[in-house]
Design a protein around this motif. Structure first.
Motif, PDB file in Angstrom:
ATOM      1  N   GLU A   1       0.830  -1.183   0.000  1.00 23.14           N
ATOM      2  CA  GLU A   1       0.000   0.000   0.000  1.00 23.14           C
ATOM      3  C   GLU A   1       0.875   1.248   0.000  1.00 23.14           C
ATOM      4  O   GLU A   1       1.828   1.347   0.768  1.00 23.14           O
ATOM      5  CB  GLU A   1      -0.911   0.013   1.246  1.00 23.14           C
ATOM      6  CG  GLU A   1      -1.995  -1.053   1.199  1.00 23.14           C
ATOM      7  CD  GLU A   1      -3.044  -0.766   0.147  1.00 23.14           C
ATOM      8  OE1 GLU A   1      -3.278   0.418  -0.171  1.00 23.14           O
ATOM      9  OE2 GLU A   1      -3.629  -1.729  -0.368  1.00 23.14           O
ATOM     10  N   GLU A   2       0.558   2.179  -0.842  1.00 27.54           N
ATOM     11  CA  GLU A   2       1.265   3.446  -0.834  1.00 27.54           C
ATOM     12  C   GLU A   2       0.696   4.301   0.289  1.00 27.54           C
ATOM     13  O   GLU A   2      -0.516   4.559   0.335  1.00 27.54           O
ATOM     14  CB  GLU A   2       1.091   4.164  -2.185  1.00 27.54           C
ATOM     15  CG  GLU A   2       1.748   3.446  -3.348  1.00 27.54           C
ATOM     16  CD  GLU A   2       3.247   3.439  -3.228  1.00 27.54           C
ATOM     17  OE1 GLU A   2       3.782   4.375  -2.596  1.00 27.54           O
ATOM     18  OE2 GLU A   2       3.883   2.529  -3.751  1.00 27.54           O
ATOM     19  N   VAL A   3       1.554   4.728   1.207  1.00 23.83           N
ATOM     20  CA  VAL A   3       1.083   5.529   2.324  1.00 23.83           C
ATOM     21  C   VAL A   3       0.817   6.952   1.871  1.00 23.83           C
ATOM     22  O   VAL A   3       1.464   7.474   0.963  1.00 23.83           O
ATOM     23  CB  VAL A   3       2.110   5.513   3.471  1.00 23.83           C
ATOM     24  CG1 VAL A   3       2.289   4.113   3.977  1.00 23.83           C
ATOM     25  CG2 VAL A   3       3.437   6.111   3.042  1.00 23.83           C
ATOM     26  N   GLY A   4      -0.184   7.595   2.517  1.00 19.61           N
ATOM     27  CA  GLY A   4      -0.456   9.000   2.241  1.00 19.61           C
ATOM     28  C   GLY A   4      -1.268   9.240   0.991  1.00 19.61           C
ATOM     29  O   GLY A   4      -1.362  10.372   0.530  1.00 19.61           O
ATOM     30  N   ASP A   5      -1.871   8.196   0.381  1.00 23.15           N
ATOM     31  CA  ASP A   5      -2.685   8.407  -0.802  1.00 23.15           C
ATOM     32  C   ASP A   5      -3.904   9.255  -0.457  1.00 23.15           C
ATOM     33  O   ASP A   5      -4.417   9.216   0.659  1.00 23.15           O
ATOM     34  CB  ASP A   5      -3.155   7.069  -1.374  1.00 23.15           C
ATOM     35  CG  ASP A   5      -2.011   6.291  -1.971  1.00 23.15           C
ATOM     36  OD1 ASP A   5      -2.215   5.090  -2.213  1.00 23.15           O
ATOM     37  OD2 ASP A   5      -0.932   6.874  -2.165  1.00 23.15           O
ATOM     38  N   GLU A   6      -4.399  10.002  -1.432  1.00 21.25           N
ATOM     39  CA  GLU A   6      -5.595  10.796  -1.193  1.00 21.25           C
ATOM     40  C   GLU A   6      -6.800   9.867  -1.080  1.00 21.25           C
ATOM     41  O   GLU A   6      -6.969   8.939  -1.875  1.00 21.25           O
ATOM     42  CB  GLU A   6      -5.808  11.781  -2.347  1.00 21.25           C
ATOM     43  CG  GLU A   6      -4.791  12.914  -2.373  1.00 21.25           C
ATOM     44  CD  GLU A   6      -4.817  13.716  -1.084  1.00 21.25           C
ATOM     45  OE1 GLU A   6      -5.924  13.995  -0.574  1.00 21.25           O
ATOM     46  OE2 GLU A   6      -3.734  14.063  -0.586  1.00 21.25           O
ATOM     47  N   PRO A   7      -7.676  10.092  -0.080  1.00 18.32           N
ATOM     48  CA  PRO A   7      -8.827   9.223   0.100  1.00 18.32           C
ATOM     49  C   PRO A   7      -9.891   9.463  -0.949  1.00 18.32           C
ATOM     50  O   PRO A   7     -10.035  10.573  -1.473  1.00 18.32           O
ATOM     51  CB  PRO A   7      -9.328   9.612   1.492  1.00 18.32           C
ATOM     52  CG  PRO A   7      -8.927  11.054   1.636  1.00 18.32           C
ATOM     53  CD  PRO A   7      -7.617  11.165   0.918  1.00 18.32           C
ATOM     54  N   THR A   8     -10.662   8.400  -1.253  1.00 13.42           N
ATOM     55  CA  THR A   8     -11.813   8.560  -2.135  1.00 13.42           C
ATOM     56  C   THR A   8     -12.847   9.450  -1.457  1.00 13.42           C
ATOM     57  O   THR A   8     -13.448  10.317  -2.072  1.00 13.42           O
ATOM     58  CB  THR A   8     -12.418   7.191  -2.454  1.00 13.42           C
ATOM     59  OG1 THR A   8     -11.410   6.367  -3.045  1.00 13.42           O
ATOM     60  CG2 THR A   8     -13.587   7.312  -3.402  1.00 13.42           C
ATOM     61  N   ASP A   9     -13.051   9.220  -0.168  1.00 11.38           N
ATOM     62  CA  ASP A   9     -13.948  10.033   0.640  1.00 11.38           C
ATOM     63  C   ASP A   9     -13.157  10.552   1.834  1.00 11.38           C
ATOM     64  O   ASP A   9     -12.925   9.812   2.794  1.00 11.38           O
ATOM     65  CB  ASP A   9     -15.143   9.199   1.111  1.00 11.38           C
ATOM     66  CG  ASP A   9     -16.108  10.004   1.968  1.00 11.38           C
ATOM     67  OD1 ASP A   9     -15.859  11.216   2.163  1.00 11.38           O
ATOM     68  OD2 ASP A   9     -17.097   9.421   2.446  1.00 11.38           O
ATOM     69  N   PRO A  10     -12.703  11.808   1.809  1.00 14.13           N
ATOM     70  CA  PRO A  10     -11.845  12.313   2.886  1.00 14.13           C
ATOM     71  C   PRO A  10     -12.531  12.361   4.248  1.00 14.13           C
ATOM     72  O   PRO A  10     -11.866  12.496   5.275  1.00 14.13           O
ATOM     73  CB  PRO A  10     -11.472  13.719   2.398  1.00 14.13           C
ATOM     74  CG  PRO A  10     -12.543  14.089   1.432  1.00 14.13           C
ATOM     75  CD  PRO A  10     -12.960  12.826   0.767  1.00 14.13           C
ATOM     76  N   ASP A  11     -13.852  12.242   4.277  1.00 16.09           N
ATOM     77  CA  ASP A  11     -14.579  12.272   5.546  1.00 16.09           C
ATOM     78  C   ASP A  11     -14.844  10.877   6.105  1.00 16.09           C
ATOM     79  O   ASP A  11     -15.398  10.751   7.196  1.00 16.09           O
ATOM     80  CB  ASP A  11     -15.912  13.003   5.371  1.00 16.09           C
ATOM     81  CG  ASP A  11     -15.709  14.463   4.985  1.00 16.09           C
ATOM     82  OD1 ASP A  11     -14.748  15.069   5.506  1.00 16.09           O
ATOM     83  OD2 ASP A  11     -16.483  14.979   4.166  1.00 16.09           O
ATOM     84  N   ALA A  12     -14.446   9.840   5.349  1.00 16.79           N
ATOM     85  CA  ALA A  12     -14.695   8.467   5.817  1.00 16.79           C
ATOM     86  C   ALA A  12     -13.829   8.159   7.028  1.00 16.79           C
ATOM     87  O   ALA A  12     -12.662   8.566   7.085  1.00 16.79           O
ATOM     88  CB  ALA A  12     -14.408   7.475   4.701  1.00 16.79           C
TER      89      ALA A  12
END
Length: 478
Positions: free
Chosen positions: A49-60
């Motif tokens: 897993e690449e750390v720090g990836d942008e979330p699909t839903d930042p509020d999840a």
């Protein structure tokens, strides 16, 4: 990287249920939360897993659920989860919900090590696993929990005190001293792919485990392989990761193995925690086994190999001294003589391979074979021509080749007391396949390497490069 969390972890609470490979001089004492090494990991629950990836839903939210024996783990009362930032600047904790059995926390951004707090003592989990790192793109973490199994017996040997088990879960092998093995017999009761993995603390980085594999024949336990890597790693610790594929036809069969360990700081006795788990279903691909035959025309042309053929009565082995108590095989000492098609010792005077003939023990025991003792019977000498029920000669090249006809065809022309035949190219090929299949050489921990040192008739350690390993069964006479 290994010391990245030192500051933040000094403030963290002790993990009440954290266990792993450690000194067992005080097995009931508390174990502090380790410093995590994010440059290592892997093992059965590893991922990329690449750390720090942008979330699909930042509020999840970030969530954790637990699994036991392929089902949701529900004994979460009093338990919580801790998310520790890999940057070392924040720690978050949340309890498991009483209804959903899910622990969750919102507002996180980045990568976090996930650890369990308050896991009941009768369970364990592999806290080394890389899969326990949560990121923006991997917010939902599922942690496998294993029942901790207390076993009977010391596991001092296979014949009287081996620890037999059919159960999946977590175990502890107590290694009392360097080089001591704790013997187990795993007997799966359903088909599937199983994993045996050690859980030595890669951050403590003191204990390095090794697993030895053995043949399934109860009366004649010969080592068939060594596993000393595959799981999570530190600088010194390399955890074992071993896969067993059990077809429906092998349900109830015995899979013998042993656990041993070394300690960087000499901390013995040492407890090596490991797990046995079922990963998936399994159905074996059908393997077509080929009977391998010798060049019988050439053998007949040479004729019987009598005592006169040996050229001497003093036996010599193809190893050279490196230092006190250390020898190694040197393949360049021997080469094919085109006049007879046999391997000979190099002759410095002629500059050719026309010295003494190199022989292989076929109908007599090599230095690295042990007698076979049938149940209730007397010891019987083993050799390539007779191995007893284990029969490794009949299953080389991953089980696809049976060399018994090959050996029998050469054996028919042996008429000397030493039970030897001159080494040909096809014999050399067989010896290489055999020694690879039996893991006789493996970074100093192979069967031939360790047996040579412990056997009083040899008394020194023998090493070999990969291309020269076939010499283990050879000798020449002067």
């Amino acid at each position: 990287m290994k010391r990245l969390l030192t500051l933040i972890l000094l403030l963290a609470l002790t993990l009440s249920a954290l266990t792993g490979c450690m000194s067992v001089e005080n097995p009931d004492g508390d174990k502090e939360q380790p410093e995590f090494d994010f440059s290592t990991g892997g093992g059965s629950e590893g991922g990329e897993e690449e750390v720090g990836d942008e979330p699909t839903d930042p509020d999840a939210p970030f969530t954790v659920t637990l699994k036991l024996n392929e089902e949701r783990f529900t004994e979460t009362a009093g338990m919580s989860v801790e998310w520790t930032s890999t940057k070392g600047d924040e720690v978050h904790r949340a309890a498991f919900d009483k209804t959903t059995r899910v622990a969750s926390v919102s507002g996180l951004n980045g990568s976090y090590v996930v650890t369990l707090i308050g896991l009941p003592e009768k369970y364990r989990y592999n806290y080394n696993a890389e899969a326990h790192i949560a990121t923006n793109s991997k917010r939902d973490i599922e942690i496998e929990v294993y029942e901790y199994i207390t076993t009977k017996g010391e596991g001092a040997d296979f014949y009287s005190s081996a620890i037999s088990t059919t159960r999946l879960g977590a175990y502890t092998a107590t290694v009392k001293d360097r080089g001591e093995q704790v013997y187990y017999r795993f007997i799966p009761n359903r088909a599937g792919t199983y994993i045996i993995e050690t859980m030595c603390d890669v951050n403590e980085d003191d204990i390095n485990p090794t697993m030895y594999l053995y043949g399934a024949n109860f009366a004649f336990q010969q080592m068939t392989g060594i596993v000393n890597s595959g799981g999570s790693e530190g600088e010194y610790t390399r955890n074992v990761y071993y896969v067993i594929d059990v077809d429906a036809t092998n349900v109830g069969a015995t899979y013998p193995f042993s656990i041993t360990a070394t300690s960087k700081h000499g901390n013995f006795p040492a407890g090596v925690d490991f797990i046995i788990r079922r990963m998936s279903d399994y159905e074996r691909d059908k393997i077509t086994k080929t009977d391998v035959h010798a060049d019988t025309e050439k053998i007949a042309e040479v004729g019987m190999i009598t005592d006169e053929f040996l050229g001497g009565t003093n036996i010599n082995y193809p190893e050279i001294k490196v230092s006190a108590g250390v020898y190694r095989y040197e393949g360049s000492m021997f080469g094919i003589n085109p006049d007879d098609g046999f391997y000979h010792l190099y002759n410095e005077e002629s500059g050719k391979y026309d010295g003494p003939i190199l022989f292989v023990k076929i109908s007599k025991r090599t230095r690295f074979f042990y007698d076979y003792t049938p149940p209730g019977g007397s010891p019987m000498e083993t050799s390539f021509q007779f191995f007893g029920p284990s029969d490794p000669v009949g299953s080389v090249s991953g089980g696809s080749e049976n060399y018994n006809p090959f050996i029998d065809e050469y054996d028919a022309y042996i008429a000397n007391d030493e039970g030897v035949y001159p080494v040909t190219d096809e014999i050399r090929e067989f010896l290489m396949k055999f020694v690879i299949a039996q893991a006789y050489f493996s970074d100093g921990e192979g069967w031939a390497e360790t047996t040579a040192e412990d056997d009083p008739s040899i008394g020194y350690r023998i090493y070999s490069s990969e291309e020269d390993m076939w010499l283990f069964a050879c000798c020449y006479y002067t």
